[in-house]
Write a protein that holds these residues in place. Structure first.
Motif, short mmCIF file in Angstrom:
data_model
loop_
_atom_site.label_atom_id
_atom_site.label_comp_id
_atom_site.label_asym_id
_atom_site.label_seq_id
_atom_site.Cartn_x
_atom_site.Cartn_y
_atom_site.Cartn_z
N ASN A 1 -1.55 -9.94 -6.80
CA ASN A 1 -2.65 -10.44 -5.54
C ASN A 1 -1.88 -11.53 -4.81
O ASN A 1 -1.97 -11.29 -3.50
CB ASN A 1 -4.00 -10.84 -6.14
CG ASN A 1 -4.61 -9.72 -6.54
OD1 ASN A 1 -4.50 -8.39 -6.36
ND2 ASN A 1 -5.59 -10.14 -7.57
N TYR B 1 0.79 -9.67 -2.88
CA TYR B 1 0.23 -8.98 -1.52
C TYR B 1 0.05 -10.19 -0.57
O TYR B 1 0.27 -9.77 0.71
CB TYR B 1 -0.92 -8.02 -2.09
CG TYR B 1 -0.82 -7.06 -2.95
CD1 TYR B 1 0.65 -6.45 -2.97
CD2 TYR B 1 -1.71 -6.73 -3.93
CE1 TYR B 1 0.77 -5.29 -3.73
CE2 TYR B 1 -1.48 -5.69 -4.75
CZ TYR B 1 -0.34 -4.99 -4.92
OH TYR B 1 0.02 -3.99 -5.69
N GLN C 1 1.63 -10.10 3.50
CA GLN C 1 0.77 -9.90 4.40
C GLN C 1 0.68 -11.06 5.50
O GLN C 1 0.92 -10.96 6.58
CB GLN C 1 -0.67 -9.50 3.88
CG GLN C 1 -0.93 -8.31 3.38
CD GLN C 1 -2.33 -8.05 2.67
OE1 GLN C 1 -3.00 -9.20 2.57
NE2 GLN C 1 -2.47 -7.23 2.00
N LYS D 1 -8.06 -1.35 6.10
CA LYS D 1 -7.33 -0.28 5.23
C LYS D 1 -7.13 0.70 6.07
O LYS D 1 -8.06 1.48 6.74
CB LYS D 1 -8.08 0.07 3.90
CG LYS D 1 -7.24 0.96 3.14
CD LYS D 1 -7.88 1.12 1.74
CE LYS D 1 -8.88 2.09 1.73
NZ LYS D 1 -9.40 2.51 0.37
N GLY E 1 -3.48 3.38 3.23
CA GLY E 1 -3.74 2.05 2.29
C GLY E 1 -4.17 2.40 0.84
O GLY E 1 -4.23 1.45 0.21
N PRO F 1 -1.44 -1.89 -0.46
CA PRO F 1 -1.94 -3.17 -0.24
C PRO F 1 -0.73 -3.85 0.37
O PRO F 1 -1.34 -4.90 0.81
CB PRO F 1 -1.82 -3.76 -1.76
CG PRO F 1 -2.36 -2.60 -2.72
CD PRO F 1 -1.33 -1.22 -1.93
N GLN G 1 -3.26 -2.67 4.25
CA GLN G 1 -4.45 -3.11 4.25
C GLN G 1 -4.17 -4.65 4.75
O GLN G 1 -3.21 -5.34 4.69
CB GLN G 1 -4.94 -3.50 2.75
CG GLN G 1 -5.04 -1.86 2.03
CD GLN G 1 -5.37 -2.35 0.46
OE1 GLN G 1 -5.78 -3.33 0.00
NE2 GLN G 1 -5.30 -1.05 -0.41
N ASN G 2 -5.44 -5.29 5.33
CA ASN G 2 -5.55 -6.34 6.10
C ASN G 2 -4.54 -6.63 6.80
O ASN G 2 -3.69 -7.49 7.12
CB ASN G 2 -5.61 -7.52 4.92
CG ASN G 2 -6.69 -7.33 3.78
OD1 ASN G 2 -7.84 -7.21 4.41
ND2 ASN G 2 -6.67 -7.61 2.66
#
Length: 319
Positions: free
Chosen positions: A2, A5, A9, A135, A140, A147, A151-152
């Protein structure tokens, strides 16, 4: 995972505008015009597009509004860059002074216009962020890649990569790109075979302005919900990306990722458990992008090879 990710991002939010603005600077300098006004053009592009979003968000929202704002940002950046083009090409003014003047004028214009045009008389332009894509359908759901990249995210991320591909094709695979590079290396030789150096340089500066204005919007939208007449020195950081990237699209991409990572560490360190446990003061993290800029330029500037005619006003009568 996480944390990875989150890091990737966030890095995209900072790297993409850097890359887009640096590519804009590349077109200008490849044509022979130094454009240090990228910061000011970013401010104007961001102001015009965010103000447009502020006024139109009651009528429309989401990706349609963002796409219109993208056109506004690119158009306003292009128009503002014409001031630099006229001074540098027609008046043969010192390009550094011309760019500095635009950098100083842009925030003042944005503040004055915001206070005059808004009912509350404040300089901050607020907007509601309805542009984040939680997503991307199908993509996604891909393990790991989904991810990381789908995503986002924002549509501007994919637009940035499209601009990179188009820029590389335009620069190396088209007649225009050949003429642009010729005008930045030896404008007299280009003129001798019928190339209009003035028009090519105008085109280079206008493309630079469009991308820098777009970069201003791309920077503000994912990282804030208001615009306060500043892009946090991103135009100057884009110049470092341009130099580190040696005025070449692919190298600019990697340079943007490097500086984007530094900026991510500076801005989002609180979301990275490892960095939080180190107990380093926040001011140190905020200094990281600028320290990295100084270090990279100190080691890379000696080997930098800018276009030979970059910054030199073209005199049609000289040979």
């Amino acid at each position: 995972m996480n944390t990875i990710y989150f890091l990737v991002q966030q890095m995209m939010f900072f790297s993409i505008p850097l890359m887009v603005v640096a590519l804009g600077g590349m077109f200008s300098e490849r044509s022979g015009v130094v454009n240090i006004a990228l910061e000011g053009i970013m401010v104007m592009g961001a102001f015009c597009s965010i103000f447009f979003i502020n006024r139109m968000e009651g009528v429309m929202q989401g990706q349609a509004l963002l796409l219109l704002a993208i056109l506004i940002a690119a158009g306003s950046g292009m128009l503002f860059s014409l001031l630099h083009a006229y001074a540098a090409i027609n008046l043969q003014a010192d390009q550094t002074i011309s760019g500095t003047a635009l950098n100083m004028a842009a925030p003042a214009i944005a503040i004055y216009a915001a206070r005059m045009l808004q009912d509350n008389g404040v300089q901050q332009v607020q907007f509601v962020n309805t542009f984040r894509i939680e997503k991307v359908p199908f993509l996604g759901d891909i393990p790991v890649l989904g991810p990381l990249f789908f995503q986002n995210t924002y549509i501007t991320t994919y637009l940035g990569f499209a601009i990179l591909i188009v820029s590389a094709f335009l620069l190396y695979k088209t007649k225009f790109g050949l003429r642009l590079r010729a005008c930045g290396e030896h404008p007299q030789a280009a003129d001798s075979v019928g190339v209009n150096v003035y028009k090519i340089r105008y085109a280079g500066v206008m493309i630079s302005g469009a991308l820098a204005g777009l970069g201003g919007l791309i920077f503000v939208v994912p990282t804030s919900t208001n615009f306060n007449a500043t892009v946090s020195g991103y135009g100057f950081l884009a110049l470092a990306v341009l130099i580190f990237g040696q005025w070449k699209p692919l190298r600019i991409l990697f340079a943007a990722f490097f500086f984007g990572l530094m900026k991510t560490i500076a801005s989002a360190y609180s979301g990275i458990p490892l960095l939080m446990r180190l107990g380093i003061p926040s001011d140190i993290y905020k200094m990281i992008p600028f320290i990295a800029t100084l270090v990279v330029l100190a080691f890379s500037s000696k080997s930098s090879q800018a276009p030979r005619a970059s910054g030199v006003p073209y005199d049609k009568g000289s040979r």
